[in-house]
Design an enzyme around this catalytic site. Structure first.
Site, PDB file in Angstrom:
ATOM      1  N   SER A  21       6.389   6.805   9.547  1.00  0.00           N
ATOM      2  CA  SER A  21       5.473   5.830  10.048  1.00  0.00           C
ATOM      3  C   SER A  21       5.195   4.813   8.803  1.00  0.00           C
ATOM      4  CB  SER A  21       4.179   6.505  10.512  1.00  0.00           C
ATOM      5  OG  SER A  21       3.092   5.635  10.904  1.00  0.00           O
ATOM      6  N   LYS A  45       4.692   2.747  13.898  1.00  0.00           N
ATOM      7  CA  LYS A  45       3.522   2.149  12.813  1.00  0.00           C
ATOM      8  C   LYS A  45       2.048   3.078  13.195  1.00  0.00           C
ATOM      9  CE  LYS A  45       0.906  -0.094   9.761  1.00  0.00           C
ATOM     10  NZ  LYS A  45       1.052   0.582   8.415  1.00  0.00           N
ATOM     11  N   ASN A  69       0.947   1.799  -2.126  1.00  0.00           N
ATOM     12  CA  ASN A  69       0.652   0.840  -1.087  1.00  0.00           C
ATOM     13  C   ASN A  69      -0.909   1.242  -0.493  1.00  0.00           C
ATOM     14  OD1 ASN A  69       0.186   1.611   2.226  1.00  0.00           O
ATOM     15  ND2 ASN A  69       1.561   2.967   1.328  1.00  0.00           N
ATOM     16  N   LEU A  73      -3.508   0.742   7.452  1.00  0.00           N
ATOM     17  CA  LEU A  73      -3.168   0.933   8.877  1.00  0.00           C
ATOM     18  C   LEU A  73      -3.342  -0.360   9.799  1.00  0.00           C
ATOM     19  CD1 LEU A  73      -5.461   4.161   9.519  1.00  0.00           C
ATOM     20  CD2 LEU A  73      -2.763   4.044   9.238  1.00  0.00           C
ATOM     21  N   CYS A 131      -4.270   9.547   6.076  1.00  0.00           N
ATOM     22  CA  CYS A 131      -3.962   8.196   5.452  1.00  0.00           C
ATOM     23  C   CYS A 131      -5.188   8.012   4.270  1.00  0.00           C
ATOM     24  CB  CYS A 131      -4.551   7.152   6.336  1.00  0.00           C
ATOM     25  SG  CYS A 131      -4.435   5.394   5.764  1.00  0.00           S
ATOM     26  N   GLY A 218       7.980   7.108  -2.629  1.00  0.00           N
ATOM     27  CA  GLY A 218       9.463   7.002  -3.215  1.00  0.00           C
ATOM     28  C   GLY A 218       9.775   8.197  -3.894  1.00  0.00           C
TER      29      GLY A 218
END
Lengths: 299, 246
Positions: A21, A45, A69, A73, A131, A218
Protein backbone atom coordinates in the site's frame (compact mmCIF):
# COMPACT_ATOMS: atom_id res chain seq x y z
CA UNK A 1 -1.60 -25.12 -8.40
CA UNK A 2 1.73 -23.76 -9.55
CA UNK A 3 4.94 -24.01 -7.62
CA UNK A 4 4.73 -20.29 -6.73
CA UNK A 5 1.18 -20.39 -5.38
CA UNK A 6 0.39 -19.75 -1.72
CA UNK A 7 -2.78 -19.60 0.36
CA UNK A 8 -3.46 -16.33 2.13
CA UNK A 9 -6.37 -16.57 4.58
CA UNK A 10 -8.25 -19.05 2.39
CA UNK A 11 -7.65 -17.30 -0.93
CA UNK A 12 -5.18 -18.88 -3.33
CA UNK A 13 -2.57 -16.51 -4.75
CA UNK A 14 -0.73 -17.41 -7.98
CA UNK A 15 2.41 -16.15 -6.28
CA UNK A 16 3.27 -14.48 -2.98
CA UNK A 17 4.22 -11.09 -4.48
CA UNK A 18 2.01 -8.20 -3.38
CA UNK A 19 2.82 -4.53 -4.10
CA UNK A 20 2.49 -2.73 -0.78
CA UNK A 21 0.00 0.00 0.00
CA UNK A 22 1.11 3.51 -0.84
CA UNK A 23 3.52 2.44 -3.55
CA UNK A 24 1.03 1.22 -6.14
CA UNK A 25 -1.83 3.75 -6.04
CA UNK A 26 -5.06 2.05 -7.08
CA UNK A 27 -3.17 -0.01 -9.62
CA UNK A 28 -3.73 1.66 -12.96
CA UNK A 29 -0.49 3.68 -13.20
CA UNK A 30 1.23 0.29 -13.28
CA UNK A 31 -1.41 -1.33 -15.48
CA UNK A 32 -0.21 1.07 -18.19
CA UNK A 33 3.24 -0.54 -17.90
CA UNK A 34 2.57 -4.27 -17.53
CA UNK A 35 -0.29 -6.70 -17.05
CA UNK A 36 -0.82 -6.42 -13.29
CA UNK A 37 -2.81 -9.68 -13.32
CA UNK A 38 0.54 -11.45 -12.96
CA UNK A 39 0.66 -10.24 -9.33
CA UNK A 40 -0.51 -12.36 -6.40
CA UNK A 41 -2.65 -9.35 -5.55
CA UNK A 42 -1.87 -5.79 -4.49
CA UNK A 43 -2.69 -3.65 -1.50
CA UNK A 44 -4.24 -0.39 -2.60
CA UNK A 45 -3.50 3.12 -1.34
CA UNK A 46 -4.37 3.59 2.34
CA UNK A 47 -7.98 4.67 2.41
CA UNK A 48 -9.76 6.68 5.09
CA UNK A 49 -13.44 7.49 5.44
CA UNK A 50 -13.01 11.13 4.41
CA UNK A 51 -10.82 12.41 1.54
CA UNK A 52 -7.35 13.54 2.64
CA UNK A 53 -4.65 15.67 1.04
CA UNK A 54 -2.07 14.48 3.55
CA UNK A 55 0.87 16.47 4.90
CA UNK A 56 2.51 19.55 3.39
CA UNK A 57 5.42 19.06 0.96
CA UNK A 58 8.30 18.32 0.86
CA UNK A 59 7.17 14.92 1.99
CA UNK A 60 9.85 12.78 0.38
CA UNK A 61 13.50 12.53 1.44
CA UNK A 62 16.31 10.20 0.51
CA UNK A 63 18.95 8.34 2.50
CA UNK A 64 21.49 5.58 1.97
CA UNK A 65 19.65 2.58 0.52
CA UNK A 66 16.24 3.99 1.16
CA UNK A 67 13.82 6.86 1.49
CA UNK A 68 11.60 8.66 3.95
CA UNK A 69 8.03 9.66 3.26
CA UNK A 70 5.57 11.78 5.20
CA UNK A 71 2.76 11.64 2.67
CA UNK A 72 0.16 11.21 5.40
CA UNK A 73 -2.47 9.07 3.70
CA UNK A 74 -3.53 11.19 0.73
CA UNK A 75 -6.59 9.45 -0.67
CA UNK A 76 -9.98 10.34 -2.17
CA UNK A 77 -12.00 8.83 0.70
CA UNK A 78 -13.83 5.50 0.94
CA UNK A 79 -16.91 6.53 -1.03
CA UNK A 80 -14.91 7.75 -4.03
CA UNK A 81 -12.73 4.64 -3.88
CA UNK A 82 -15.90 2.58 -4.24
CA UNK A 83 -17.56 4.76 -6.88
CA UNK A 84 -14.51 5.66 -8.99
CA UNK A 85 -11.29 3.78 -8.22
CA UNK A 86 -12.65 0.23 -7.95
CA UNK A 87 -14.72 0.36 -11.18
CA UNK A 88 -11.65 1.68 -12.98
CA UNK A 89 -9.47 -1.03 -11.43
CA UNK A 90 -11.91 -3.78 -12.41
CA UNK A 91 -11.18 -3.08 -16.07
CA UNK A 92 -7.48 -3.89 -15.66
CA UNK A 93 -7.34 -6.30 -12.70
CA UNK A 94 -9.37 -9.50 -12.61
CA UNK A 95 -8.19 -10.75 -9.21
CA UNK A 96 -9.17 -9.96 -5.66
CA UNK A 97 -7.50 -6.81 -4.35
CA UNK A 98 -6.34 -6.10 -0.80
CA UNK A 99 -8.10 -3.03 0.61
CA UNK A 100 -5.86 -1.00 2.90
CA UNK A 101 -7.74 1.00 5.52
CA UNK A 102 -6.64 3.64 8.01
CA UNK A 103 -8.49 5.74 10.53
CA UNK A 104 -8.45 8.19 13.40
CA UNK A 105 -10.93 6.46 15.68
CA UNK A 106 -12.16 2.90 16.18
CA UNK A 107 -15.53 3.96 14.76
CA UNK A 108 -13.90 5.32 11.62
CA UNK A 109 -11.90 2.11 11.08
CA UNK A 110 -15.09 0.08 11.47
CA UNK A 111 -17.10 2.23 9.09
CA UNK A 112 -14.44 2.33 6.35
CA UNK A 113 -13.87 -1.43 6.65
CA UNK A 114 -17.60 -2.06 6.44
CA UNK A 115 -17.85 0.01 3.24
CA UNK A 116 -14.97 -1.88 1.59
CA UNK A 117 -16.10 -5.26 2.93
CA UNK A 118 -19.17 -4.89 0.75
CA UNK A 119 -17.11 -4.65 -2.43
CA UNK A 120 -16.92 -7.80 -4.51
CA UNK A 121 -13.39 -7.15 -5.76
CA UNK A 122 -11.99 -6.79 -2.24
CA UNK A 123 -10.48 -10.09 -1.09
CA UNK A 124 -8.85 -9.02 2.17
CA UNK A 125 -8.87 -5.91 4.29
CA UNK A 126 -5.47 -4.82 5.54
CA UNK A 127 -6.08 -2.62 8.56
CA UNK A 128 -3.26 -0.13 8.91
CA UNK A 129 -2.79 0.59 12.62
CA UNK A 130 0.76 1.73 11.94
CA UNK A 131 0.93 4.87 9.78
CA UNK A 132 3.66 7.01 11.37
CA UNK A 133 2.64 10.18 9.50
CA UNK A 134 -0.74 11.07 10.92
CA UNK A 135 -1.47 12.61 14.27
CA UNK A 136 -4.00 11.20 16.65
CA UNK A 137 -4.61 8.04 14.65
CA UNK A 138 -2.74 5.47 12.62
CA UNK A 139 0.28 4.32 14.55
CA UNK A 140 -1.15 5.15 17.98
CA UNK A 141 -3.47 2.14 17.54
CA UNK A 142 -0.67 -0.18 16.57
CA UNK A 143 1.82 0.60 19.33
CA UNK A 144 -0.53 -0.48 22.11
CA UNK A 145 -1.73 -4.07 22.37
CA UNK A 146 -5.09 -3.14 23.89
CA UNK A 147 -5.89 -0.50 21.26
CA UNK A 148 -4.82 -2.83 18.42
CA UNK A 149 -7.00 -5.59 19.84
CA UNK A 150 -9.98 -3.25 20.16
CA UNK A 151 -9.72 -2.14 16.52
CA UNK A 152 -9.33 -5.77 15.45
CA UNK A 153 -12.32 -7.04 17.42
CA UNK A 154 -14.65 -4.23 16.34
CA UNK A 155 -13.62 -4.48 12.66
CA UNK A 156 -14.02 -8.27 12.76
CA UNK A 157 -17.52 -7.95 14.20
CA UNK A 158 -18.54 -5.64 11.34
CA UNK A 159 -17.03 -7.50 8.37
CA UNK A 160 -16.99 -10.86 6.59
CA UNK A 161 -13.69 -10.76 4.70
CA UNK A 162 -10.32 -11.80 6.10
CA UNK A 163 -8.85 -9.03 8.26
CA UNK A 164 -5.09 -8.55 8.17
CA UNK A 165 -3.70 -6.14 10.77
CA UNK A 166 -0.69 -4.15 9.55
CA UNK A 167 1.68 -3.51 12.45
CA UNK A 168 4.29 -0.90 13.22
CA UNK A 169 7.96 -1.69 13.84
CA UNK A 170 8.18 1.37 16.13
CA UNK A 171 7.56 -0.66 19.31
CA UNK A 172 9.72 -2.24 21.98
CA UNK A 173 8.19 -5.69 21.48
CA UNK A 174 6.00 -6.64 18.53
CA UNK A 175 5.02 -10.06 19.91
CA UNK A 176 2.38 -9.07 22.51
CA UNK A 177 0.75 -6.73 19.97
CA UNK A 178 0.61 -9.43 17.29
CA UNK A 179 -0.78 -11.93 19.81
CA UNK A 180 -3.40 -9.46 21.02
CA UNK A 181 -4.59 -9.02 17.40
CA UNK A 182 -4.69 -12.79 16.91
CA UNK A 183 -6.67 -13.25 20.12
CA UNK A 184 -9.07 -10.51 19.01
CA UNK A 185 -9.85 -12.47 15.84
CA UNK A 186 -7.41 -11.19 13.21
CA UNK A 187 -7.06 -13.51 10.22
CA UNK A 188 -3.52 -12.38 9.48
CA UNK A 189 -0.76 -9.96 10.43
CA UNK A 190 1.28 -7.88 8.01
CA UNK A 191 4.50 -6.08 8.89
CA UNK A 192 6.51 -3.95 8.90
CA UNK A 193 5.14 -0.50 8.20
CA UNK A 194 7.87 2.14 7.91
CA UNK A 195 10.39 2.99 10.62
CA UNK A 196 10.20 6.52 11.99
CA UNK A 197 13.15 8.62 10.84
CA UNK A 198 14.26 12.09 9.79
CA UNK A 199 16.82 14.04 7.74
CA UNK A 200 18.20 17.56 8.16
CA UNK A 201 19.22 19.75 5.21
CA UNK A 202 22.65 21.20 5.98
CA UNK A 203 22.06 24.19 3.68
CA UNK A 204 18.87 25.33 5.40
CA UNK A 205 19.66 23.69 8.78
CA UNK A 206 16.05 22.54 8.84
CA UNK A 207 14.40 19.12 8.54
CA UNK A 208 14.07 18.04 4.90
CA UNK A 209 10.49 16.91 5.52
CA UNK A 210 7.95 19.63 6.31
CA UNK A 211 6.41 17.15 8.75
CA UNK A 212 9.88 16.87 10.41
CA UNK A 213 9.73 13.06 10.65
CA UNK A 214 8.72 10.41 8.16
CA UNK A 215 8.68 6.67 7.55
CA UNK A 216 11.86 4.97 6.41
CA UNK A 217 11.59 2.26 3.76
CA UNK A 218 13.77 0.60 1.14
CA UNK A 219 16.59 -1.96 1.37
CA UNK A 220 17.94 -0.18 4.48
CA UNK A 221 15.11 -1.66 6.57
CA UNK A 222 15.16 -5.23 5.21
CA UNK A 223 17.11 -6.88 8.07
CA UNK A 224 14.92 -5.16 10.69
CA UNK A 225 11.79 -6.28 8.85
CA UNK A 226 13.06 -9.82 8.49
CA UNK A 227 13.82 -10.06 12.21
CA UNK A 228 10.34 -8.78 13.16
CA UNK A 229 8.59 -11.10 10.69
CA UNK A 230 10.57 -13.98 12.20
CA UNK A 231 9.60 -13.01 15.76
CA UNK A 232 5.94 -12.54 14.84
CA UNK A 233 5.60 -15.70 12.75
CA UNK A 234 6.95 -17.75 15.66
CA UNK A 235 4.48 -16.16 18.06
CA UNK A 236 1.20 -16.46 16.14
CA UNK A 237 -0.63 -19.21 14.23
CA UNK A 238 -2.33 -16.91 11.71
CA UNK A 239 -0.55 -16.08 8.41
CA UNK A 240 2.05 -13.34 8.42
CA UNK A 241 2.60 -11.12 5.38
CA UNK A 242 6.20 -9.93 5.41
CA UNK A 243 7.40 -6.64 4.01
CA UNK A 244 10.13 -4.04 4.42
CA UNK A 245 12.87 -3.40 1.89
CA UNK A 246 12.09 -6.38 -0.31
CA UNK A 247 13.62 -5.80 -3.75
CA UNK A 248 14.45 -9.19 -5.27
CA UNK A 249 13.30 -12.80 -5.59
CA UNK A 250 15.98 -13.75 -3.05
CA UNK A 251 14.52 -11.25 -0.57
CA UNK A 252 11.10 -12.88 -1.05
CA UNK A 253 12.58 -16.30 -0.27
CA UNK A 254 14.30 -14.93 2.84
CA UNK A 255 11.04 -13.40 4.06
CA UNK A 256 9.24 -16.71 3.51
CA UNK A 257 11.96 -18.62 5.34
CA UNK A 258 11.49 -16.18 8.22
CA UNK A 259 7.87 -17.32 8.33
CA UNK A 260 5.99 -15.09 5.90
CA UNK A 261 3.12 -16.65 3.93
CA UNK A 262 3.17 -13.86 1.37
CA UNK A 263 5.45 -10.89 0.77
CA UNK A 264 4.71 -7.25 0.06
CA UNK A 265 7.02 -5.08 -2.02
CA UNK A 266 6.95 -1.35 -1.37
CA UNK A 267 9.61 1.26 -2.12
CA UNK A 268 11.14 -0.90 -4.87
CA UNK A 269 8.09 -0.11 -7.06
CA UNK A 270 8.91 3.59 -6.91
CA UNK A 271 12.49 3.19 -8.13
CA UNK A 272 11.81 0.45 -10.65
CA UNK A 273 8.18 0.47 -11.79
CA UNK A 274 8.70 -3.08 -13.06
CA UNK A 275 10.08 -4.37 -9.73
CA UNK A 276 7.22 -6.77 -8.96
CA UNK A 277 7.09 -8.11 -12.51
CA UNK A 278 10.84 -8.74 -12.35
CA UNK A 279 10.65 -10.44 -8.94
CA UNK A 280 7.88 -12.80 -10.12
CA UNK A 281 9.90 -13.55 -13.27
CA UNK A 282 13.04 -14.27 -11.21
CA UNK A 283 11.42 -16.45 -8.54
CA UNK A 284 11.52 -19.85 -10.30
CA UNK A 285 15.24 -19.55 -11.09
CA UNK A 286 16.01 -18.42 -7.54
CA UNK A 287 14.01 -21.37 -6.18
CA UNK A 288 15.90 -23.76 -8.48
CA UNK A 289 19.20 -22.32 -7.31
CA UNK A 290 18.38 -23.01 -3.65
CA UNK A 291 16.57 -26.30 -4.19
CA UNK A 292 13.08 -25.04 -3.34
CA UNK A 293 10.43 -27.05 -5.21
CA UNK A 294 7.32 -25.15 -4.16
CA UNK A 295 6.77 -22.06 -2.04
CA UNK A 296 4.15 -23.83 0.05
CA UNK A 297 6.83 -26.25 1.22
CA UNK A 298 9.49 -23.67 1.85
CA UNK A 299 9.24 -23.86 5.63
CA UNK B 1 6.17 6.56 -19.94
CA UNK B 2 8.99 4.28 -21.02
CA UNK B 3 11.88 2.81 -19.10
CA UNK B 4 15.12 2.27 -20.95
CA UNK B 5 18.89 2.28 -20.86
CA UNK B 6 20.21 5.46 -22.48
CA UNK B 7 23.78 6.11 -23.56
CA UNK B 8 25.59 9.38 -22.98
CA UNK B 9 26.67 10.86 -26.31
CA UNK B 10 27.77 14.21 -24.85
CA UNK B 11 28.11 15.70 -21.36
CA UNK B 12 29.39 19.27 -21.41
CA UNK B 13 29.76 22.06 -18.88
CA UNK B 14 27.89 25.03 -20.42
CA UNK B 15 27.90 27.50 -17.50
CA UNK B 16 28.94 27.73 -13.86
CA UNK B 17 27.84 24.42 -12.30
CA UNK B 18 25.52 23.75 -15.24
CA UNK B 19 25.90 20.79 -17.61
CA UNK B 20 24.24 19.64 -20.80
CA UNK B 21 23.88 15.89 -21.31
CA UNK B 22 22.69 14.30 -24.50
CA UNK B 23 21.39 10.76 -24.14
CA UNK B 24 20.79 8.45 -27.06
CA UNK B 25 17.99 5.93 -27.01
CA UNK B 26 14.26 5.70 -27.70
CA UNK B 27 12.72 9.18 -27.19
CA UNK B 28 9.24 8.15 -28.36
CA UNK B 29 7.59 8.52 -24.95
CA UNK B 30 8.48 12.22 -24.86
CA UNK B 31 5.53 13.80 -26.60
CA UNK B 32 5.34 17.36 -25.25
CA UNK B 33 7.71 20.19 -24.38
CA UNK B 34 7.89 20.61 -20.60
CA UNK B 35 7.91 16.91 -19.80
CA UNK B 36 10.71 15.43 -17.71
CA UNK B 37 12.77 12.27 -17.34
CA UNK B 38 13.74 10.44 -14.14
CA UNK B 39 17.29 9.23 -14.12
CA UNK B 40 18.89 6.60 -11.88
CA UNK B 41 22.42 7.36 -10.70
CA UNK B 42 24.85 5.00 -9.02
CA UNK B 43 24.83 5.38 -5.26
CA UNK B 44 21.50 7.21 -4.98
CA UNK B 45 18.35 5.32 -4.06
CA UNK B 46 15.79 7.55 -5.76
CA UNK B 47 15.90 8.76 -9.35
CA UNK B 48 16.68 12.36 -10.32
CA UNK B 49 13.84 14.18 -12.12
CA UNK B 50 15.22 16.50 -14.84
CA UNK B 51 13.27 18.46 -17.46
CA UNK B 52 13.87 17.74 -21.13
CA UNK B 53 15.59 20.56 -23.03
CA UNK B 54 15.36 19.14 -26.53
CA UNK B 55 14.02 16.00 -28.18
CA UNK B 56 15.56 14.51 -31.29
CA UNK B 57 14.99 11.43 -33.43
CA UNK B 58 17.57 9.32 -31.62
CA UNK B 59 17.53 10.73 -28.12
CA UNK B 60 17.12 13.83 -26.01
CA UNK B 61 19.07 16.53 -24.20
CA UNK B 62 18.84 17.59 -20.57
CA UNK B 63 20.44 20.53 -18.80
CA UNK B 64 21.08 20.20 -15.08
CA UNK B 65 22.76 22.06 -12.27
CA UNK B 66 25.03 20.26 -9.84
CA UNK B 67 23.21 20.61 -6.52
CA UNK B 68 23.96 17.35 -4.71
CA UNK B 69 25.37 13.85 -4.86
CA UNK B 70 23.24 12.63 -7.77
CA UNK B 71 23.84 15.54 -10.12
CA UNK B 72 27.51 15.56 -9.12
CA UNK B 73 27.70 11.92 -10.28
CA UNK B 74 25.95 12.84 -13.49
CA UNK B 75 28.44 15.64 -14.16
CA UNK B 76 31.26 13.09 -14.20
CA UNK B 77 29.58 10.84 -16.79
CA UNK B 78 31.52 10.27 -19.98
CA UNK B 79 30.53 9.50 -23.54
CA UNK B 80 29.39 5.89 -23.69
CA UNK B 81 28.24 5.70 -20.05
CA UNK B 82 24.74 4.35 -19.53
CA UNK B 83 21.80 5.50 -17.42
CA UNK B 84 18.53 3.79 -16.56
CA UNK B 85 15.93 6.46 -17.38
CA UNK B 86 12.14 6.76 -17.21
CA UNK B 87 11.14 9.02 -20.09
CA UNK B 88 8.02 10.93 -21.06
CA UNK B 89 6.91 11.91 -17.56
CA UNK B 90 4.39 14.64 -16.74
CA UNK B 91 1.96 16.60 -18.85
CA UNK B 92 4.07 19.27 -20.58
CA UNK B 93 3.06 22.66 -21.95
CA UNK B 94 -0.10 23.32 -23.91
CA UNK B 95 1.31 24.66 -27.18
CA UNK B 96 -2.16 25.25 -28.61
CA UNK B 97 -2.89 27.92 -25.98
CA UNK B 98 -0.04 30.23 -27.02
CA UNK B 99 -1.76 32.74 -29.29
CA UNK B 100 0.30 34.63 -31.88
CA UNK B 101 2.99 36.10 -29.66
CA UNK B 102 3.70 34.07 -26.54
CA UNK B 103 6.20 35.01 -23.84
CA UNK B 104 8.52 32.41 -22.33
CA UNK B 105 10.01 33.19 -18.91
CA UNK B 106 12.74 31.03 -17.40
CA UNK B 107 14.97 31.31 -14.36
CA UNK B 108 18.20 29.33 -13.92
CA UNK B 109 17.69 25.64 -14.63
CA UNK B 110 14.06 26.50 -15.33
CA UNK B 111 15.25 27.70 -18.74
CA UNK B 112 15.90 24.30 -20.44
CA UNK B 113 12.31 23.03 -20.97
CA UNK B 114 11.47 26.37 -22.60
CA UNK B 115 13.93 25.59 -25.39
CA UNK B 116 11.95 22.64 -26.78
CA UNK B 117 8.82 24.75 -26.31
CA UNK B 118 10.36 27.66 -28.26
CA UNK B 119 11.33 25.24 -31.03
CA UNK B 120 7.78 23.99 -31.36
CA UNK B 121 6.22 27.46 -31.18
CA UNK B 122 8.60 29.04 -33.71
CA UNK B 123 8.04 26.07 -36.04
CA UNK B 124 4.36 27.03 -35.99
CA UNK B 125 5.25 30.59 -36.98
CA UNK B 126 4.58 32.18 -33.59
CA UNK B 127 6.41 35.37 -32.62
CA UNK B 128 8.16 34.14 -29.50
CA UNK B 129 9.72 36.40 -26.86
CA UNK B 130 11.96 34.86 -24.20
CA UNK B 131 13.12 36.28 -20.88
CA UNK B 132 15.83 34.27 -19.17
CA UNK B 133 17.14 35.18 -15.75
CA UNK B 134 20.25 34.14 -13.86
CA UNK B 135 22.17 35.20 -10.76
CA UNK B 136 25.28 36.35 -12.62
CA UNK B 137 27.08 36.33 -15.98
CA UNK B 138 28.95 33.07 -15.38
CA UNK B 139 25.63 31.22 -15.00
CA UNK B 140 24.04 32.47 -18.22
CA UNK B 141 23.32 29.88 -20.89
CA UNK B 142 21.27 29.36 -24.08
CA UNK B 143 20.89 33.03 -25.09
CA UNK B 144 22.35 32.25 -28.53
CA UNK B 145 20.32 29.08 -28.93
CA UNK B 146 17.04 30.96 -28.43
CA UNK B 147 18.24 33.71 -30.78
CA UNK B 148 19.00 31.22 -33.51
CA UNK B 149 15.42 29.91 -33.31
CA UNK B 150 14.35 33.44 -34.17
CA UNK B 151 13.11 34.38 -30.71
CA UNK B 152 13.36 37.87 -29.27
CA UNK B 153 15.60 37.29 -26.25
CA UNK B 154 16.00 39.29 -23.03
CA UNK B 155 18.58 38.30 -20.44
CA UNK B 156 18.44 39.47 -16.83
CA UNK B 157 21.05 38.92 -14.14
CA UNK B 158 20.39 39.66 -10.49
CA UNK B 159 23.78 41.36 -10.05
CA UNK B 160 23.71 43.17 -13.39
CA UNK B 161 26.88 41.50 -14.65
CA UNK B 162 25.15 40.63 -17.95
CA UNK B 163 22.05 41.89 -19.76
CA UNK B 164 19.48 43.80 -17.74
CA UNK B 165 20.12 44.18 -14.03
CA UNK B 166 17.31 42.66 -12.00
CA UNK B 167 14.83 39.80 -12.10
CA UNK B 168 12.83 38.41 -15.01
CA UNK B 169 9.81 40.31 -13.71
CA UNK B 170 11.72 43.61 -14.09
CA UNK B 171 12.12 42.84 -17.79
CA UNK B 172 8.49 41.79 -18.35
CA UNK B 173 7.34 45.40 -18.82
CA UNK B 174 9.88 45.91 -21.63
CA UNK B 175 8.61 43.02 -23.73
CA UNK B 176 5.50 44.79 -24.98
CA UNK B 177 2.24 42.95 -25.40
CA UNK B 178 2.11 39.18 -25.41
CA UNK B 179 -0.78 36.78 -25.94
CA UNK B 180 0.07 34.09 -23.38
CA UNK B 181 3.02 33.08 -21.21
CA UNK B 182 4.90 29.99 -20.11
CA UNK B 183 7.11 30.14 -17.00
CA UNK B 184 9.58 27.78 -15.40
CA UNK B 185 11.94 28.49 -12.53
CA UNK B 186 12.25 28.63 -8.75
CA UNK B 187 8.97 29.09 -6.91
CA UNK B 188 9.60 32.68 -5.70
CA UNK B 189 10.15 33.65 -9.36
CA UNK B 190 6.95 31.88 -10.43
CA UNK B 191 5.00 33.70 -7.73
CA UNK B 192 6.41 37.06 -8.89
CA UNK B 193 5.57 36.26 -12.53
CA UNK B 194 2.06 35.25 -11.47
CA UNK B 195 1.50 38.66 -9.88
CA UNK B 196 3.03 40.63 -12.73
CA UNK B 197 1.50 38.74 -15.66
CA UNK B 198 -1.31 40.35 -17.63
CA UNK B 199 -2.54 37.35 -19.64
CA UNK B 200 -3.33 33.71 -19.05
CA UNK B 201 -0.42 31.37 -18.92
CA UNK B 202 1.08 28.29 -17.36
CA UNK B 203 3.76 27.47 -14.81
CA UNK B 204 6.07 24.51 -14.51
CA UNK B 205 6.76 23.43 -10.91
CA UNK B 206 9.55 21.57 -9.19
CA UNK B 207 8.99 19.28 -6.19
CA UNK B 208 10.86 16.56 -4.33
CA UNK B 209 9.53 13.37 -5.88
CA UNK B 210 9.52 9.75 -4.86
CA UNK B 211 8.69 7.92 -8.07
CA UNK B 212 8.01 10.55 -10.77
CA UNK B 213 5.12 8.61 -12.32
CA UNK B 214 2.18 9.07 -9.99
CA UNK B 215 2.50 6.12 -7.61
CA UNK B 216 3.70 7.54 -4.30
CA UNK B 217 1.75 10.82 -3.94
CA UNK B 218 4.93 12.44 -2.65
CA UNK B 219 4.72 15.58 -4.80
CA UNK B 220 1.04 16.48 -4.58
CA UNK B 221 -0.29 20.03 -4.52
CA UNK B 222 -3.72 21.56 -4.09
CA UNK B 223 -5.24 23.34 -7.08
CA UNK B 224 -8.55 25.02 -7.89
CA UNK B 225 -9.55 21.85 -9.79
CA UNK B 226 -8.51 19.42 -7.04
CA UNK B 227 -5.34 17.73 -5.85
CA UNK B 228 -2.69 17.24 -8.51
CA UNK B 229 0.50 15.23 -8.57
CA UNK B 230 3.29 17.48 -9.86
CA UNK B 231 4.80 14.42 -11.59
CA UNK B 232 1.61 13.26 -13.30
CA UNK B 233 -1.03 16.00 -13.71
CA UNK B 234 1.88 18.51 -13.58
CA UNK B 235 4.60 19.70 -13.68
CA UNK B 236 2.78 22.29 -15.78
CA UNK B 237 -0.21 23.92 -14.10
CA UNK B 238 -2.39 26.60 -15.66
CA UNK B 239 -2.47 30.02 -14.03
CA UNK B 240 -6.15 29.79 -13.18
CA UNK B 241 -5.65 26.49 -11.36
CA UNK B 242 -2.91 27.55 -8.99
CA UNK B 243 -3.32 27.83 -5.24
CA UNK B 244 -0.10 29.18 -3.73
CA UNK B 245 0.97 27.60 -0.47
CA UNK B 246 1.83 29.65 2.64
Amino acid sequence: MGRLSVDLCGIELDNPVIPASGTFGYGYEFADLYDINILGTFSFKGTTKEPRFGNPTPRIAECASGMLNSVGLQNPGAEKVVSEELPRLKKVFGKKVMANVSGFSVEEYVETCRILDGQEQVGWIEVNVSCPNVHGGGMSFGTDARAAAEVTAKVKAATEKPIIIKLSPNVTDIVPIARACEDAGADGISLINTLLGMRIDLKTRKPVLKNVTGGLSGPAVFPVALRMVYQTAKAVKIPVVGMGGVASAEDVLEMMLAGATAVEVGAANLVNPYACRDIIRDLPAAMDKYGIKTLKEIR
Amino acid sequence: MKQGIYTVSENLKIADGVYRMTLSGDPSAITAAGQFVNLLTDGCYLRRPISVCEVGKDGFTIIYKVVGKGTEKMSRAKKGDEFDVLTGLGNGYDVAASGKSPLLIGGGVGVPPLYELAKRLTAQGKRVSVIIGFNKKSEVFYEKEFLSLGCKVFVATADGSYGEKGFVTDVMKKVGTYTYFYACGPEPMLKAVYKKSETDGEFSFERRMGCGFGACMGCSCKTVTGNKRICKEGPVIKKGDIIWED
